[in-house]
Design a protein around this motif. Structure first.
Motif, short mmCIF file in Angstrom:
data_model
loop_
_atom_site.label_atom_id
_atom_site.label_comp_id
_atom_site.label_asym_id
_atom_site.label_seq_id
_atom_site.Cartn_x
_atom_site.Cartn_y
_atom_site.Cartn_z
N GLY A 95 35.17 49.84 43.24
CA GLY A 95 33.99 49.16 43.72
C GLY A 95 33.59 48.01 42.80
N ARG A 96 33.68 48.24 41.49
CA ARG A 96 33.32 47.19 40.55
C ARG A 96 34.34 46.07 40.59
NH1 ARG A 96 32.03 49.83 35.36
NH2 ARG A 96 34.24 49.86 34.90
N ARG A 97 35.63 46.41 40.73
CA ARG A 97 36.65 45.36 40.83
C ARG A 97 36.42 44.51 42.07
NH1 ARG A 97 41.47 46.40 42.04
NH2 ARG A 97 42.41 44.58 41.09
N SER A 98 36.01 45.16 43.17
CA SER A 98 35.77 44.41 44.39
C SER A 98 34.63 43.42 44.20
CB SER A 98 35.44 45.38 45.53
OG SER A 98 36.54 46.21 45.80
N ARG A 99 33.59 43.82 43.47
CA ARG A 99 32.48 42.90 43.23
C ARG A 99 32.92 41.75 42.35
NH1 ARG A 99 29.71 47.84 43.10
NH2 ARG A 99 29.79 47.98 40.83
N GLU A 100 33.82 42.04 41.37
CA GLU A 100 34.32 40.95 40.53
C GLU A 100 35.15 39.98 41.35
OE1 GLU A 100 36.40 43.09 37.58
OE2 GLU A 100 34.62 43.67 36.45
N GLN A 101 36.00 40.53 42.25
CA GLN A 101 36.82 39.67 43.10
C GLN A 101 35.95 38.82 44.02
OE1 GLN A 101 39.41 42.58 44.98
NE2 GLN A 101 41.12 41.81 43.79
N ALA A 102 34.83 39.40 44.49
CA ALA A 102 33.96 38.67 45.39
C ALA A 102 33.39 37.42 44.74
CB ALA A 102 32.84 39.57 45.88
N GLY A 103 33.37 37.40 43.39
CA GLY A 103 32.90 36.22 42.69
C GLY A 103 33.79 35.02 42.93
N ARG A 104 35.01 35.25 43.42
CA ARG A 104 35.93 34.15 43.73
C ARG A 104 35.67 33.59 45.12
NH1 ARG A 104 41.20 37.52 42.71
NH2 ARG A 104 42.17 35.79 43.85
N VAL A 105 34.79 34.21 45.88
CA VAL A 105 34.45 33.75 47.22
C VAL A 105 33.13 33.00 47.15
CG1 VAL A 105 33.97 34.47 49.59
CG2 VAL A 105 35.65 35.72 48.22
N SER A 106 33.04 31.87 47.81
CA SER A 106 31.83 31.04 47.73
C SER A 106 30.63 31.78 48.31
CB SER A 106 32.03 29.74 48.49
OG SER A 106 32.01 29.95 49.88
N SER A 107 29.45 31.41 47.82
CA SER A 107 28.22 32.05 48.30
C SER A 107 28.01 31.79 49.79
CB SER A 107 27.02 31.52 47.50
OG SER A 107 26.92 30.11 47.62
N THR A 108 28.48 30.64 50.27
CA THR A 108 28.34 30.33 51.70
C THR A 108 29.16 31.30 52.55
OG1 THR A 108 28.07 27.99 51.17
CG2 THR A 108 28.64 28.54 53.44
N VAL A 109 30.40 31.57 52.12
CA VAL A 109 31.25 32.50 52.87
C VAL A 109 30.71 33.93 52.77
CG1 VAL A 109 33.57 33.48 53.05
CG2 VAL A 109 33.28 31.03 52.65
N LEU A 110 30.23 34.31 51.58
CA LEU A 110 29.66 35.65 51.42
C LEU A 110 28.44 35.83 52.33
CD1 LEU A 110 29.89 36.20 47.56
CD2 LEU A 110 31.24 37.32 49.34
N ALA A 111 27.62 34.79 52.44
CA ALA A 111 26.46 34.87 53.32
C ALA A 111 26.89 35.02 54.77
CB ALA A 111 25.59 33.62 53.15
N LEU A 112 27.96 34.30 55.15
CA LEU A 112 28.49 34.42 56.50
C LEU A 112 28.98 35.84 56.77
CD1 LEU A 112 29.40 33.13 59.17
CD2 LEU A 112 31.54 32.47 58.05
N LEU A 113 29.69 36.42 55.82
CA LEU A 113 30.17 37.79 55.97
C LEU A 113 29.00 38.76 56.17
CD1 LEU A 113 33.00 38.27 53.31
CD2 LEU A 113 33.25 38.16 55.77
N ASN A 114 28.00 38.63 55.32
CA ASN A 114 26.87 39.57 55.38
C ASN A 114 26.06 39.41 56.66
OD1 ASN A 114 27.49 40.70 52.88
ND2 ASN A 114 26.32 39.16 51.76
#
Length: 274
Positions: A95-114
């Motif tokens: 779970g922690r590794r996934s959150r670290e990897q998510a840092g490589r994804v832009s905030s715009t794309v993360l917002a779209l996912l959520n």
């Protein structure tokens, strides 16, 4: 180990080596042995590890690499359930590794996912690492041990064959995408090489498909999936390149509106992992 000892992994390794008879793995037995099963140095030799490194694994001071885990599976003669448990214990902070990897994804794309709540959606990179997921994709993939990489989910995970109902077509499509990634000048050549080596060692199916010729014509990912909490699902797979991050792709898997699969996805979103 981030300052934390993995005592559960050490206990598992000690318990499992005690169950393996030396003659079972081709070792000769001279005289009376002081420990049941295999000694530490014997497991290390069978797995191709140094005795000191293996001792640190049992003491909880090291986290094994994926290749080491595969070697330990063979050395300890683990069955499917034992292999699954070893993978779970060896990677306790996914779970922690996934959150670290998510840092490589832009905030715009993360917002779209959520914001995308009606369909599972996730982001892949060149190596098919899953960099981020929305909540529905996390629920859909909740049964996987190797949930950090799509290729490992397909070829290595015990849940793969049950989850991917169209396993053969999904495997061929993934192989095609991997071939295309290796030919791209911007791809992570070293990471891809290591992944291909890992899959070739651990999966005869991957080894056969990778060594074979690429089929002609269109190769589509399968559309049929299974989750024990909601049963069969029919989902379309749509892939969108992320132009602001070369190599990243957003994968969305919507169901036909007002279909049984759409109802099942809604239920899965409420119940989580089931």
């Amino acid at each position: 180990m981030d300052g934390e000892r993995n005592t559960a992994l050490g206990e598992f390794l000690r318990a499992r080596r005690a169950l393996v008879r030396p003659e079972q793995v081709g070792l000769s037995v001279d005289g009376r042995r002081r420990v049941p099963g295999l000694r530490r140095d014997e497991v290390a030799w069978l797995a191709g590890l140094s005795a000191g490194y293996y001792a640190r694994l049992e003491q909880g001071h090291e986290r094994p690499t994926r290749r080491t885990v595969e070697s330990l599976k063979r050395a300890l003669c683990l069955d499917e359930s034992g292999s699954t448990e070893l993978h779970r214990l060896a990677r306790p902070t996914v779970g922690r590794r996934s959150r670290e990897q998510a840092g490589r994804v832009s905030s715009t794309v993360l917002a779209l996912l959520n914001d995308w709540t009606s369909a599972p959606a996730y982001v892949l990179d060149w190596s098919h690492d899953v960099l981020a997921r929305n909540a529905l994709a996390a629920a859909l993939h909740s049964r996987f041990v190797h949930s950090d990489n799509l290729l490992r989910m397909i070829f290595l995970d015990p849940a793969g064959r049950e989850f991917f109902r169209d396993w053969a077509s999904t495997a061929r499509a993934a192989i095609r995408d991997l071939r295309q990634a290796t030919a791209h000048p911007g791809a992570d050549e070293r990471g891809l090489r290591e992944l291909i080596g890992e899959l070739s060692i651990a999966s005869p199916e991957f080894r056969r498909l990778w060594a074979g010729r690429e089929p002609r014509g269109t190769i589509a990912y399968g559309s049929h999936f299974f989750h024990p909490a909601v049963g069969e699902l029919c989902l379309r797979t749509e892939v969108f390149p992320i132009t602001s991050a070369p190599g990243q792709r957003l994968v969305a898997q919507p169901a036909e509106p007002r279909s049984r699969s759409a109802d099942s996805l809604a239920m899965l979103g409420v119940t989580g992992s089931g």
